[in-house]
Design a protein around this motif. Structure first.
Motif, mmCIF file in Angstrom:
data_model
loop_
_atom_site.group_PDB
_atom_site.id
_atom_site.type_symbol
_atom_site.label_atom_id
_atom_site.label_comp_id
_atom_site.label_asym_id
_atom_site.label_seq_id
_atom_site.Cartn_x
_atom_site.Cartn_y
_atom_site.Cartn_z
ATOM 1 N N ALA A 48 0.820 -1.214 0.000
ATOM 2 C CA ALA A 48 0.000 0.000 0.000
ATOM 3 C C ALA A 48 0.854 1.264 0.000
ATOM 4 N N LEU A 49 2.046 1.185 0.588
ATOM 5 C CA LEU A 49 2.890 2.367 0.755
ATOM 6 C C LEU A 49 4.066 2.430 -0.224
ATOM 7 N N ARG A 50 4.210 1.442 -1.097
ATOM 8 C CA ARG A 50 5.365 1.430 -1.990
ATOM 9 C C ARG A 50 5.430 2.699 -2.842
ATOM 10 N N GLY A 51 4.295 3.106 -3.389
ATOM 11 C CA GLY A 51 4.263 4.305 -4.218
ATOM 12 C C GLY A 51 4.584 5.564 -3.434
ATOM 13 N N VAL A 52 4.151 5.609 -2.172
ATOM 14 C CA VAL A 52 4.431 6.765 -1.318
ATOM 15 C C VAL A 52 5.927 6.891 -1.076
ATOM 16 N N PHE A 53 6.578 5.775 -0.758
ATOM 17 C CA PHE A 53 8.013 5.814 -0.507
ATOM 18 C C PHE A 53 8.795 6.164 -1.776
ATOM 19 N N LYS A 54 8.299 5.687 -2.906
ATOM 20 C CA LYS A 54 8.945 6.023 -4.178
ATOM 21 C C LYS A 54 8.845 7.524 -4.441
ATOM 22 N N GLU A 55 7.693 8.105 -4.135
ATOM 23 C CA GLU A 55 7.511 9.545 -4.321
ATOM 24 C C GLU A 55 8.402 10.339 -3.360
ATOM 25 N N MET A 56 8.591 9.834 -2.159
ATOM 26 C CA MET A 56 9.500 10.498 -1.221
ATOM 27 C C MET A 56 10.909 10.549 -1.782
ATOM 28 N N GLY A 57 11.353 9.425 -2.345
ATOM 29 C CA GLY A 57 12.681 9.405 -2.948
ATOM 30 C C GLY A 57 12.786 10.369 -4.111
ATOM 31 N N ALA A 58 11.705 10.469 -4.925
ATOM 32 C CA ALA A 58 11.709 11.385 -6.071
ATOM 33 C C ALA A 58 11.763 12.836 -5.625
ATOM 34 N N GLN A 59 11.211 13.138 -4.435
ATOM 35 C CA GLN A 59 11.228 14.503 -3.907
ATOM 36 C C GLN A 59 12.505 14.827 -3.131
ATOM 37 N N GLY A 60 13.433 13.885 -3.122
ATOM 38 C CA GLY A 60 14.728 14.150 -2.505
ATOM 39 C C GLY A 60 14.835 13.814 -1.036
ATOM 40 N N PHE A 61 13.913 12.971 -0.525
ATOM 41 C CA PHE A 61 14.013 12.573 0.875
ATOM 42 C C PHE A 61 15.281 11.741 1.071
ATOM 43 N N PRO A 62 16.037 11.982 2.117
ATOM 44 C CA PRO A 62 17.204 11.126 2.401
ATOM 45 C C PRO A 62 16.756 9.681 2.633
ATOM 46 N N SER A 63 17.542 8.752 2.167
ATOM 47 C CA SER A 63 17.184 7.333 2.310
ATOM 48 C C SER A 63 17.078 6.933 3.779
ATOM 49 N N GLU A 64 17.867 7.595 4.633
ATOM 50 C CA GLU A 64 17.808 7.280 6.066
ATOM 51 C C GLU A 64 16.450 7.643 6.656
ATOM 52 N N VAL A 65 15.888 8.754 6.190
ATOM 53 C CA VAL A 65 14.572 9.189 6.678
ATOM 54 C C VAL A 65 13.493 8.211 6.228
ATOM 55 N N VAL A 66 13.553 7.817 4.949
ATOM 56 C CA VAL A 66 12.562 6.872 4.423
ATOM 57 C C VAL A 66 12.649 5.544 5.162
ATOM 58 N N GLU A 67 13.870 5.095 5.420
ATOM 59 C CA GLU A 67 14.053 3.822 6.118
ATOM 60 C C GLU A 67 13.552 3.909 7.553
ATOM 61 N N ALA A 68 13.745 5.059 8.179
ATOM 62 C CA ALA A 68 13.253 5.238 9.550
ATOM 63 C C ALA A 68 11.729 5.208 9.589
ATOM 64 N N ILE A 69 11.097 5.800 8.585
ATOM 65 C CA ILE A 69 9.635 5.768 8.512
ATOM 66 C C ILE A 69 9.151 4.346 8.287
ATOM 67 N N ARG A 70 9.842 3.610 7.425
ATOM 68 C CA ARG A 70 9.479 2.199 7.175
ATOM 69 C C ARG A 70 9.579 1.378 8.461
ATOM 70 N N ASP A 71 10.603 1.637 9.239
ATOM 71 C CA ASP A 71 10.758 0.922 10.508
ATOM 72 C C ASP A 71 9.646 1.283 11.492
ATOM 73 N N SER A 72 9.263 2.553 11.511
ATOM 74 C CA SER A 72 8.305 3.030 12.512
ATOM 75 C C SER A 72 6.895 2.508 12.278
ATOM 76 N N ILE A 73 6.560 2.161 11.019
ATOM 77 C CA ILE A 73 5.194 1.697 10.728
ATOM 78 C C ILE A 73 5.171 0.234 10.290
ATOM 79 N N ASP A 74 6.227 -0.502 10.606
ATOM 80 C CA ASP A 74 6.277 -1.957 10.412
ATOM 81 C C ASP A 74 6.341 -2.393 8.956
ATOM 82 N N CYS A 75 6.743 -1.517 8.063
ATOM 83 C CA CYS A 75 7.039 -2.002 6.714
ATOM 84 C C CYS A 75 8.274 -2.896 6.764
ATOM 85 N N ASN A 76 9.176 -2.563 7.671
ATOM 86 C CA ASN A 76 10.335 -3.413 7.943
ATOM 87 C C ASN A 76 10.078 -4.180 9.235
#
Length: 318
Positions: free
Chosen positions: A232-260
């Protein structure tokens, strides 16, 4: 010999004939959607904003809505696929109460076939309701913020099917031991209230204590929730990367909501999550069929002993 198809048709017709049982199952996901959007959306949004503010990142309202909406949708489907299965599977309890189950056991039908008949009919009705809930969730995502591709939607539907298979197997094993409406109501209440917590739908597992996280990591439903989150969130994370979000921030968000997910500190890959859920489904179906066959064998042996005693009494009377 009564065929499997005849049993599935019979059980499915009886389920849809009972309007109360059908509408209760149908309205459950819609009620959850309203409750989630009313109460949980603010919590998810605040957590998401705080994570971004801590990282000093700026994000559009649409992206926030897409992230929160996808998290809500995955939570709803993770819970409803299992809770609706328990509602749909109430026919097994009703048949015990009315005596229909005893009549079917006497009929020329194998115990394994009878068990699969109940399982498949519950599966069909739960899938119908779960797909309707998925369409409602996709409509909500289109309103909140749509970032999903066709592949993501297909993967989400696959996860829904797997969770329905899991929920049907779990409800079949649990309802096997129930024989009254009171017991069925009590179990349904416990499952509806507690399952969302232990599968990480209401609150991310990352927010639990370390010991509880280790316990929950052994539960198959946890991996189903994570799969729904990722798709459900794959497209959201892809858009974050396209907007220049640091990979560390995206990974931290993935950890916080159990994607990881992590099992004793080791990250669980997507393929492993699918494997765990599939193995759990096969085990539950096997256990359910085995319980039915064991029960039928005990009943057959008991009837044989009774019949033998009757013959003995008749001979002694002669």
């Amino acid at each position: 010999m009564i065929g499997l198809g005849a049993l599935v048709r019979r059980n499915t017709k009886l389920y849809f004939k009972d309007k109360g049982m059908f509408f209760t199952s149908l309205i459950t996901p819609l009620i959850l959607l309203v409750l989630y959007t009313t109460f949980l959306s603010n919590v998810y949004e605040q957590n998401f904003r705080s994570s971004l503010e801590a990282a000093g990142a700026m994000v559009s309202e649409k992206l926030i809505g897409g992230c929160v909406g996808a998290q809500l949708v995955s939570s709803l489907l993770a819970v409803s696929c299992v809770t609706v299965a328990f509602c749909s599977n109430l026919l097994t309890v009703q048949d015990k109460i009315t005596g229909a189950r005893r009549d079917l056991s006497i009929a020329p039908v194998k115990p394994g076939t009878l068990a699969l008949g109940y399982y498949l009919s519950t599966l069909l009705t739960t899938l119908l309701i779960s797909f309707a809930a998925t369409l409602a969730c996709l409509g909500y995502l289109a309103y909140a913020g749509w970032y999903m591709t066709v592949k993501d939607v297909a993967a989400l539907l696959l996860d829904t099917v797997l969770l329905v298979l899991f929920g049907t197997g779990l409800s079949s094993c649990v309802n096997f031991f129930l024989s009254t409406n009171g017991q069925a109501s009590a179990v349904g209440t416990v499952v509806s209230a507690g399952y969302g917590f232990i599968c990480g739908a209401y609150m991310p597992i990352s927010q639990f204590s370390g010991g509880l996280q280790k316990v929950i990591s052994f539960l198959p439903g946890t991996y189903g929730t994570s799969l729904l989150r990722n798709n459900a969130l794959r497209g959201v994370f892809k858009e974050m990367g396209a907007q220049g979000f640091p990979s560390e921030v995206v990974e931290a968000i993935r950890d916080s909501i159990d994607c990881n997910l992590y099992f004793y500190g080791n990250k669980v890959e997507t393929g492993v999550s699918y494997l765990v859920l599939t193995v759990a489904i096969v085990l539950l179906i096997g256990i359910y069929v085995a319980m039915n066959m064991s029960c039928a064998k005990k009943r057959h042996n008991h009837n044989g002993k009774v019949f033998s005693k009757i013959k003995t009494v008749k001979k002694s009377g002669l």
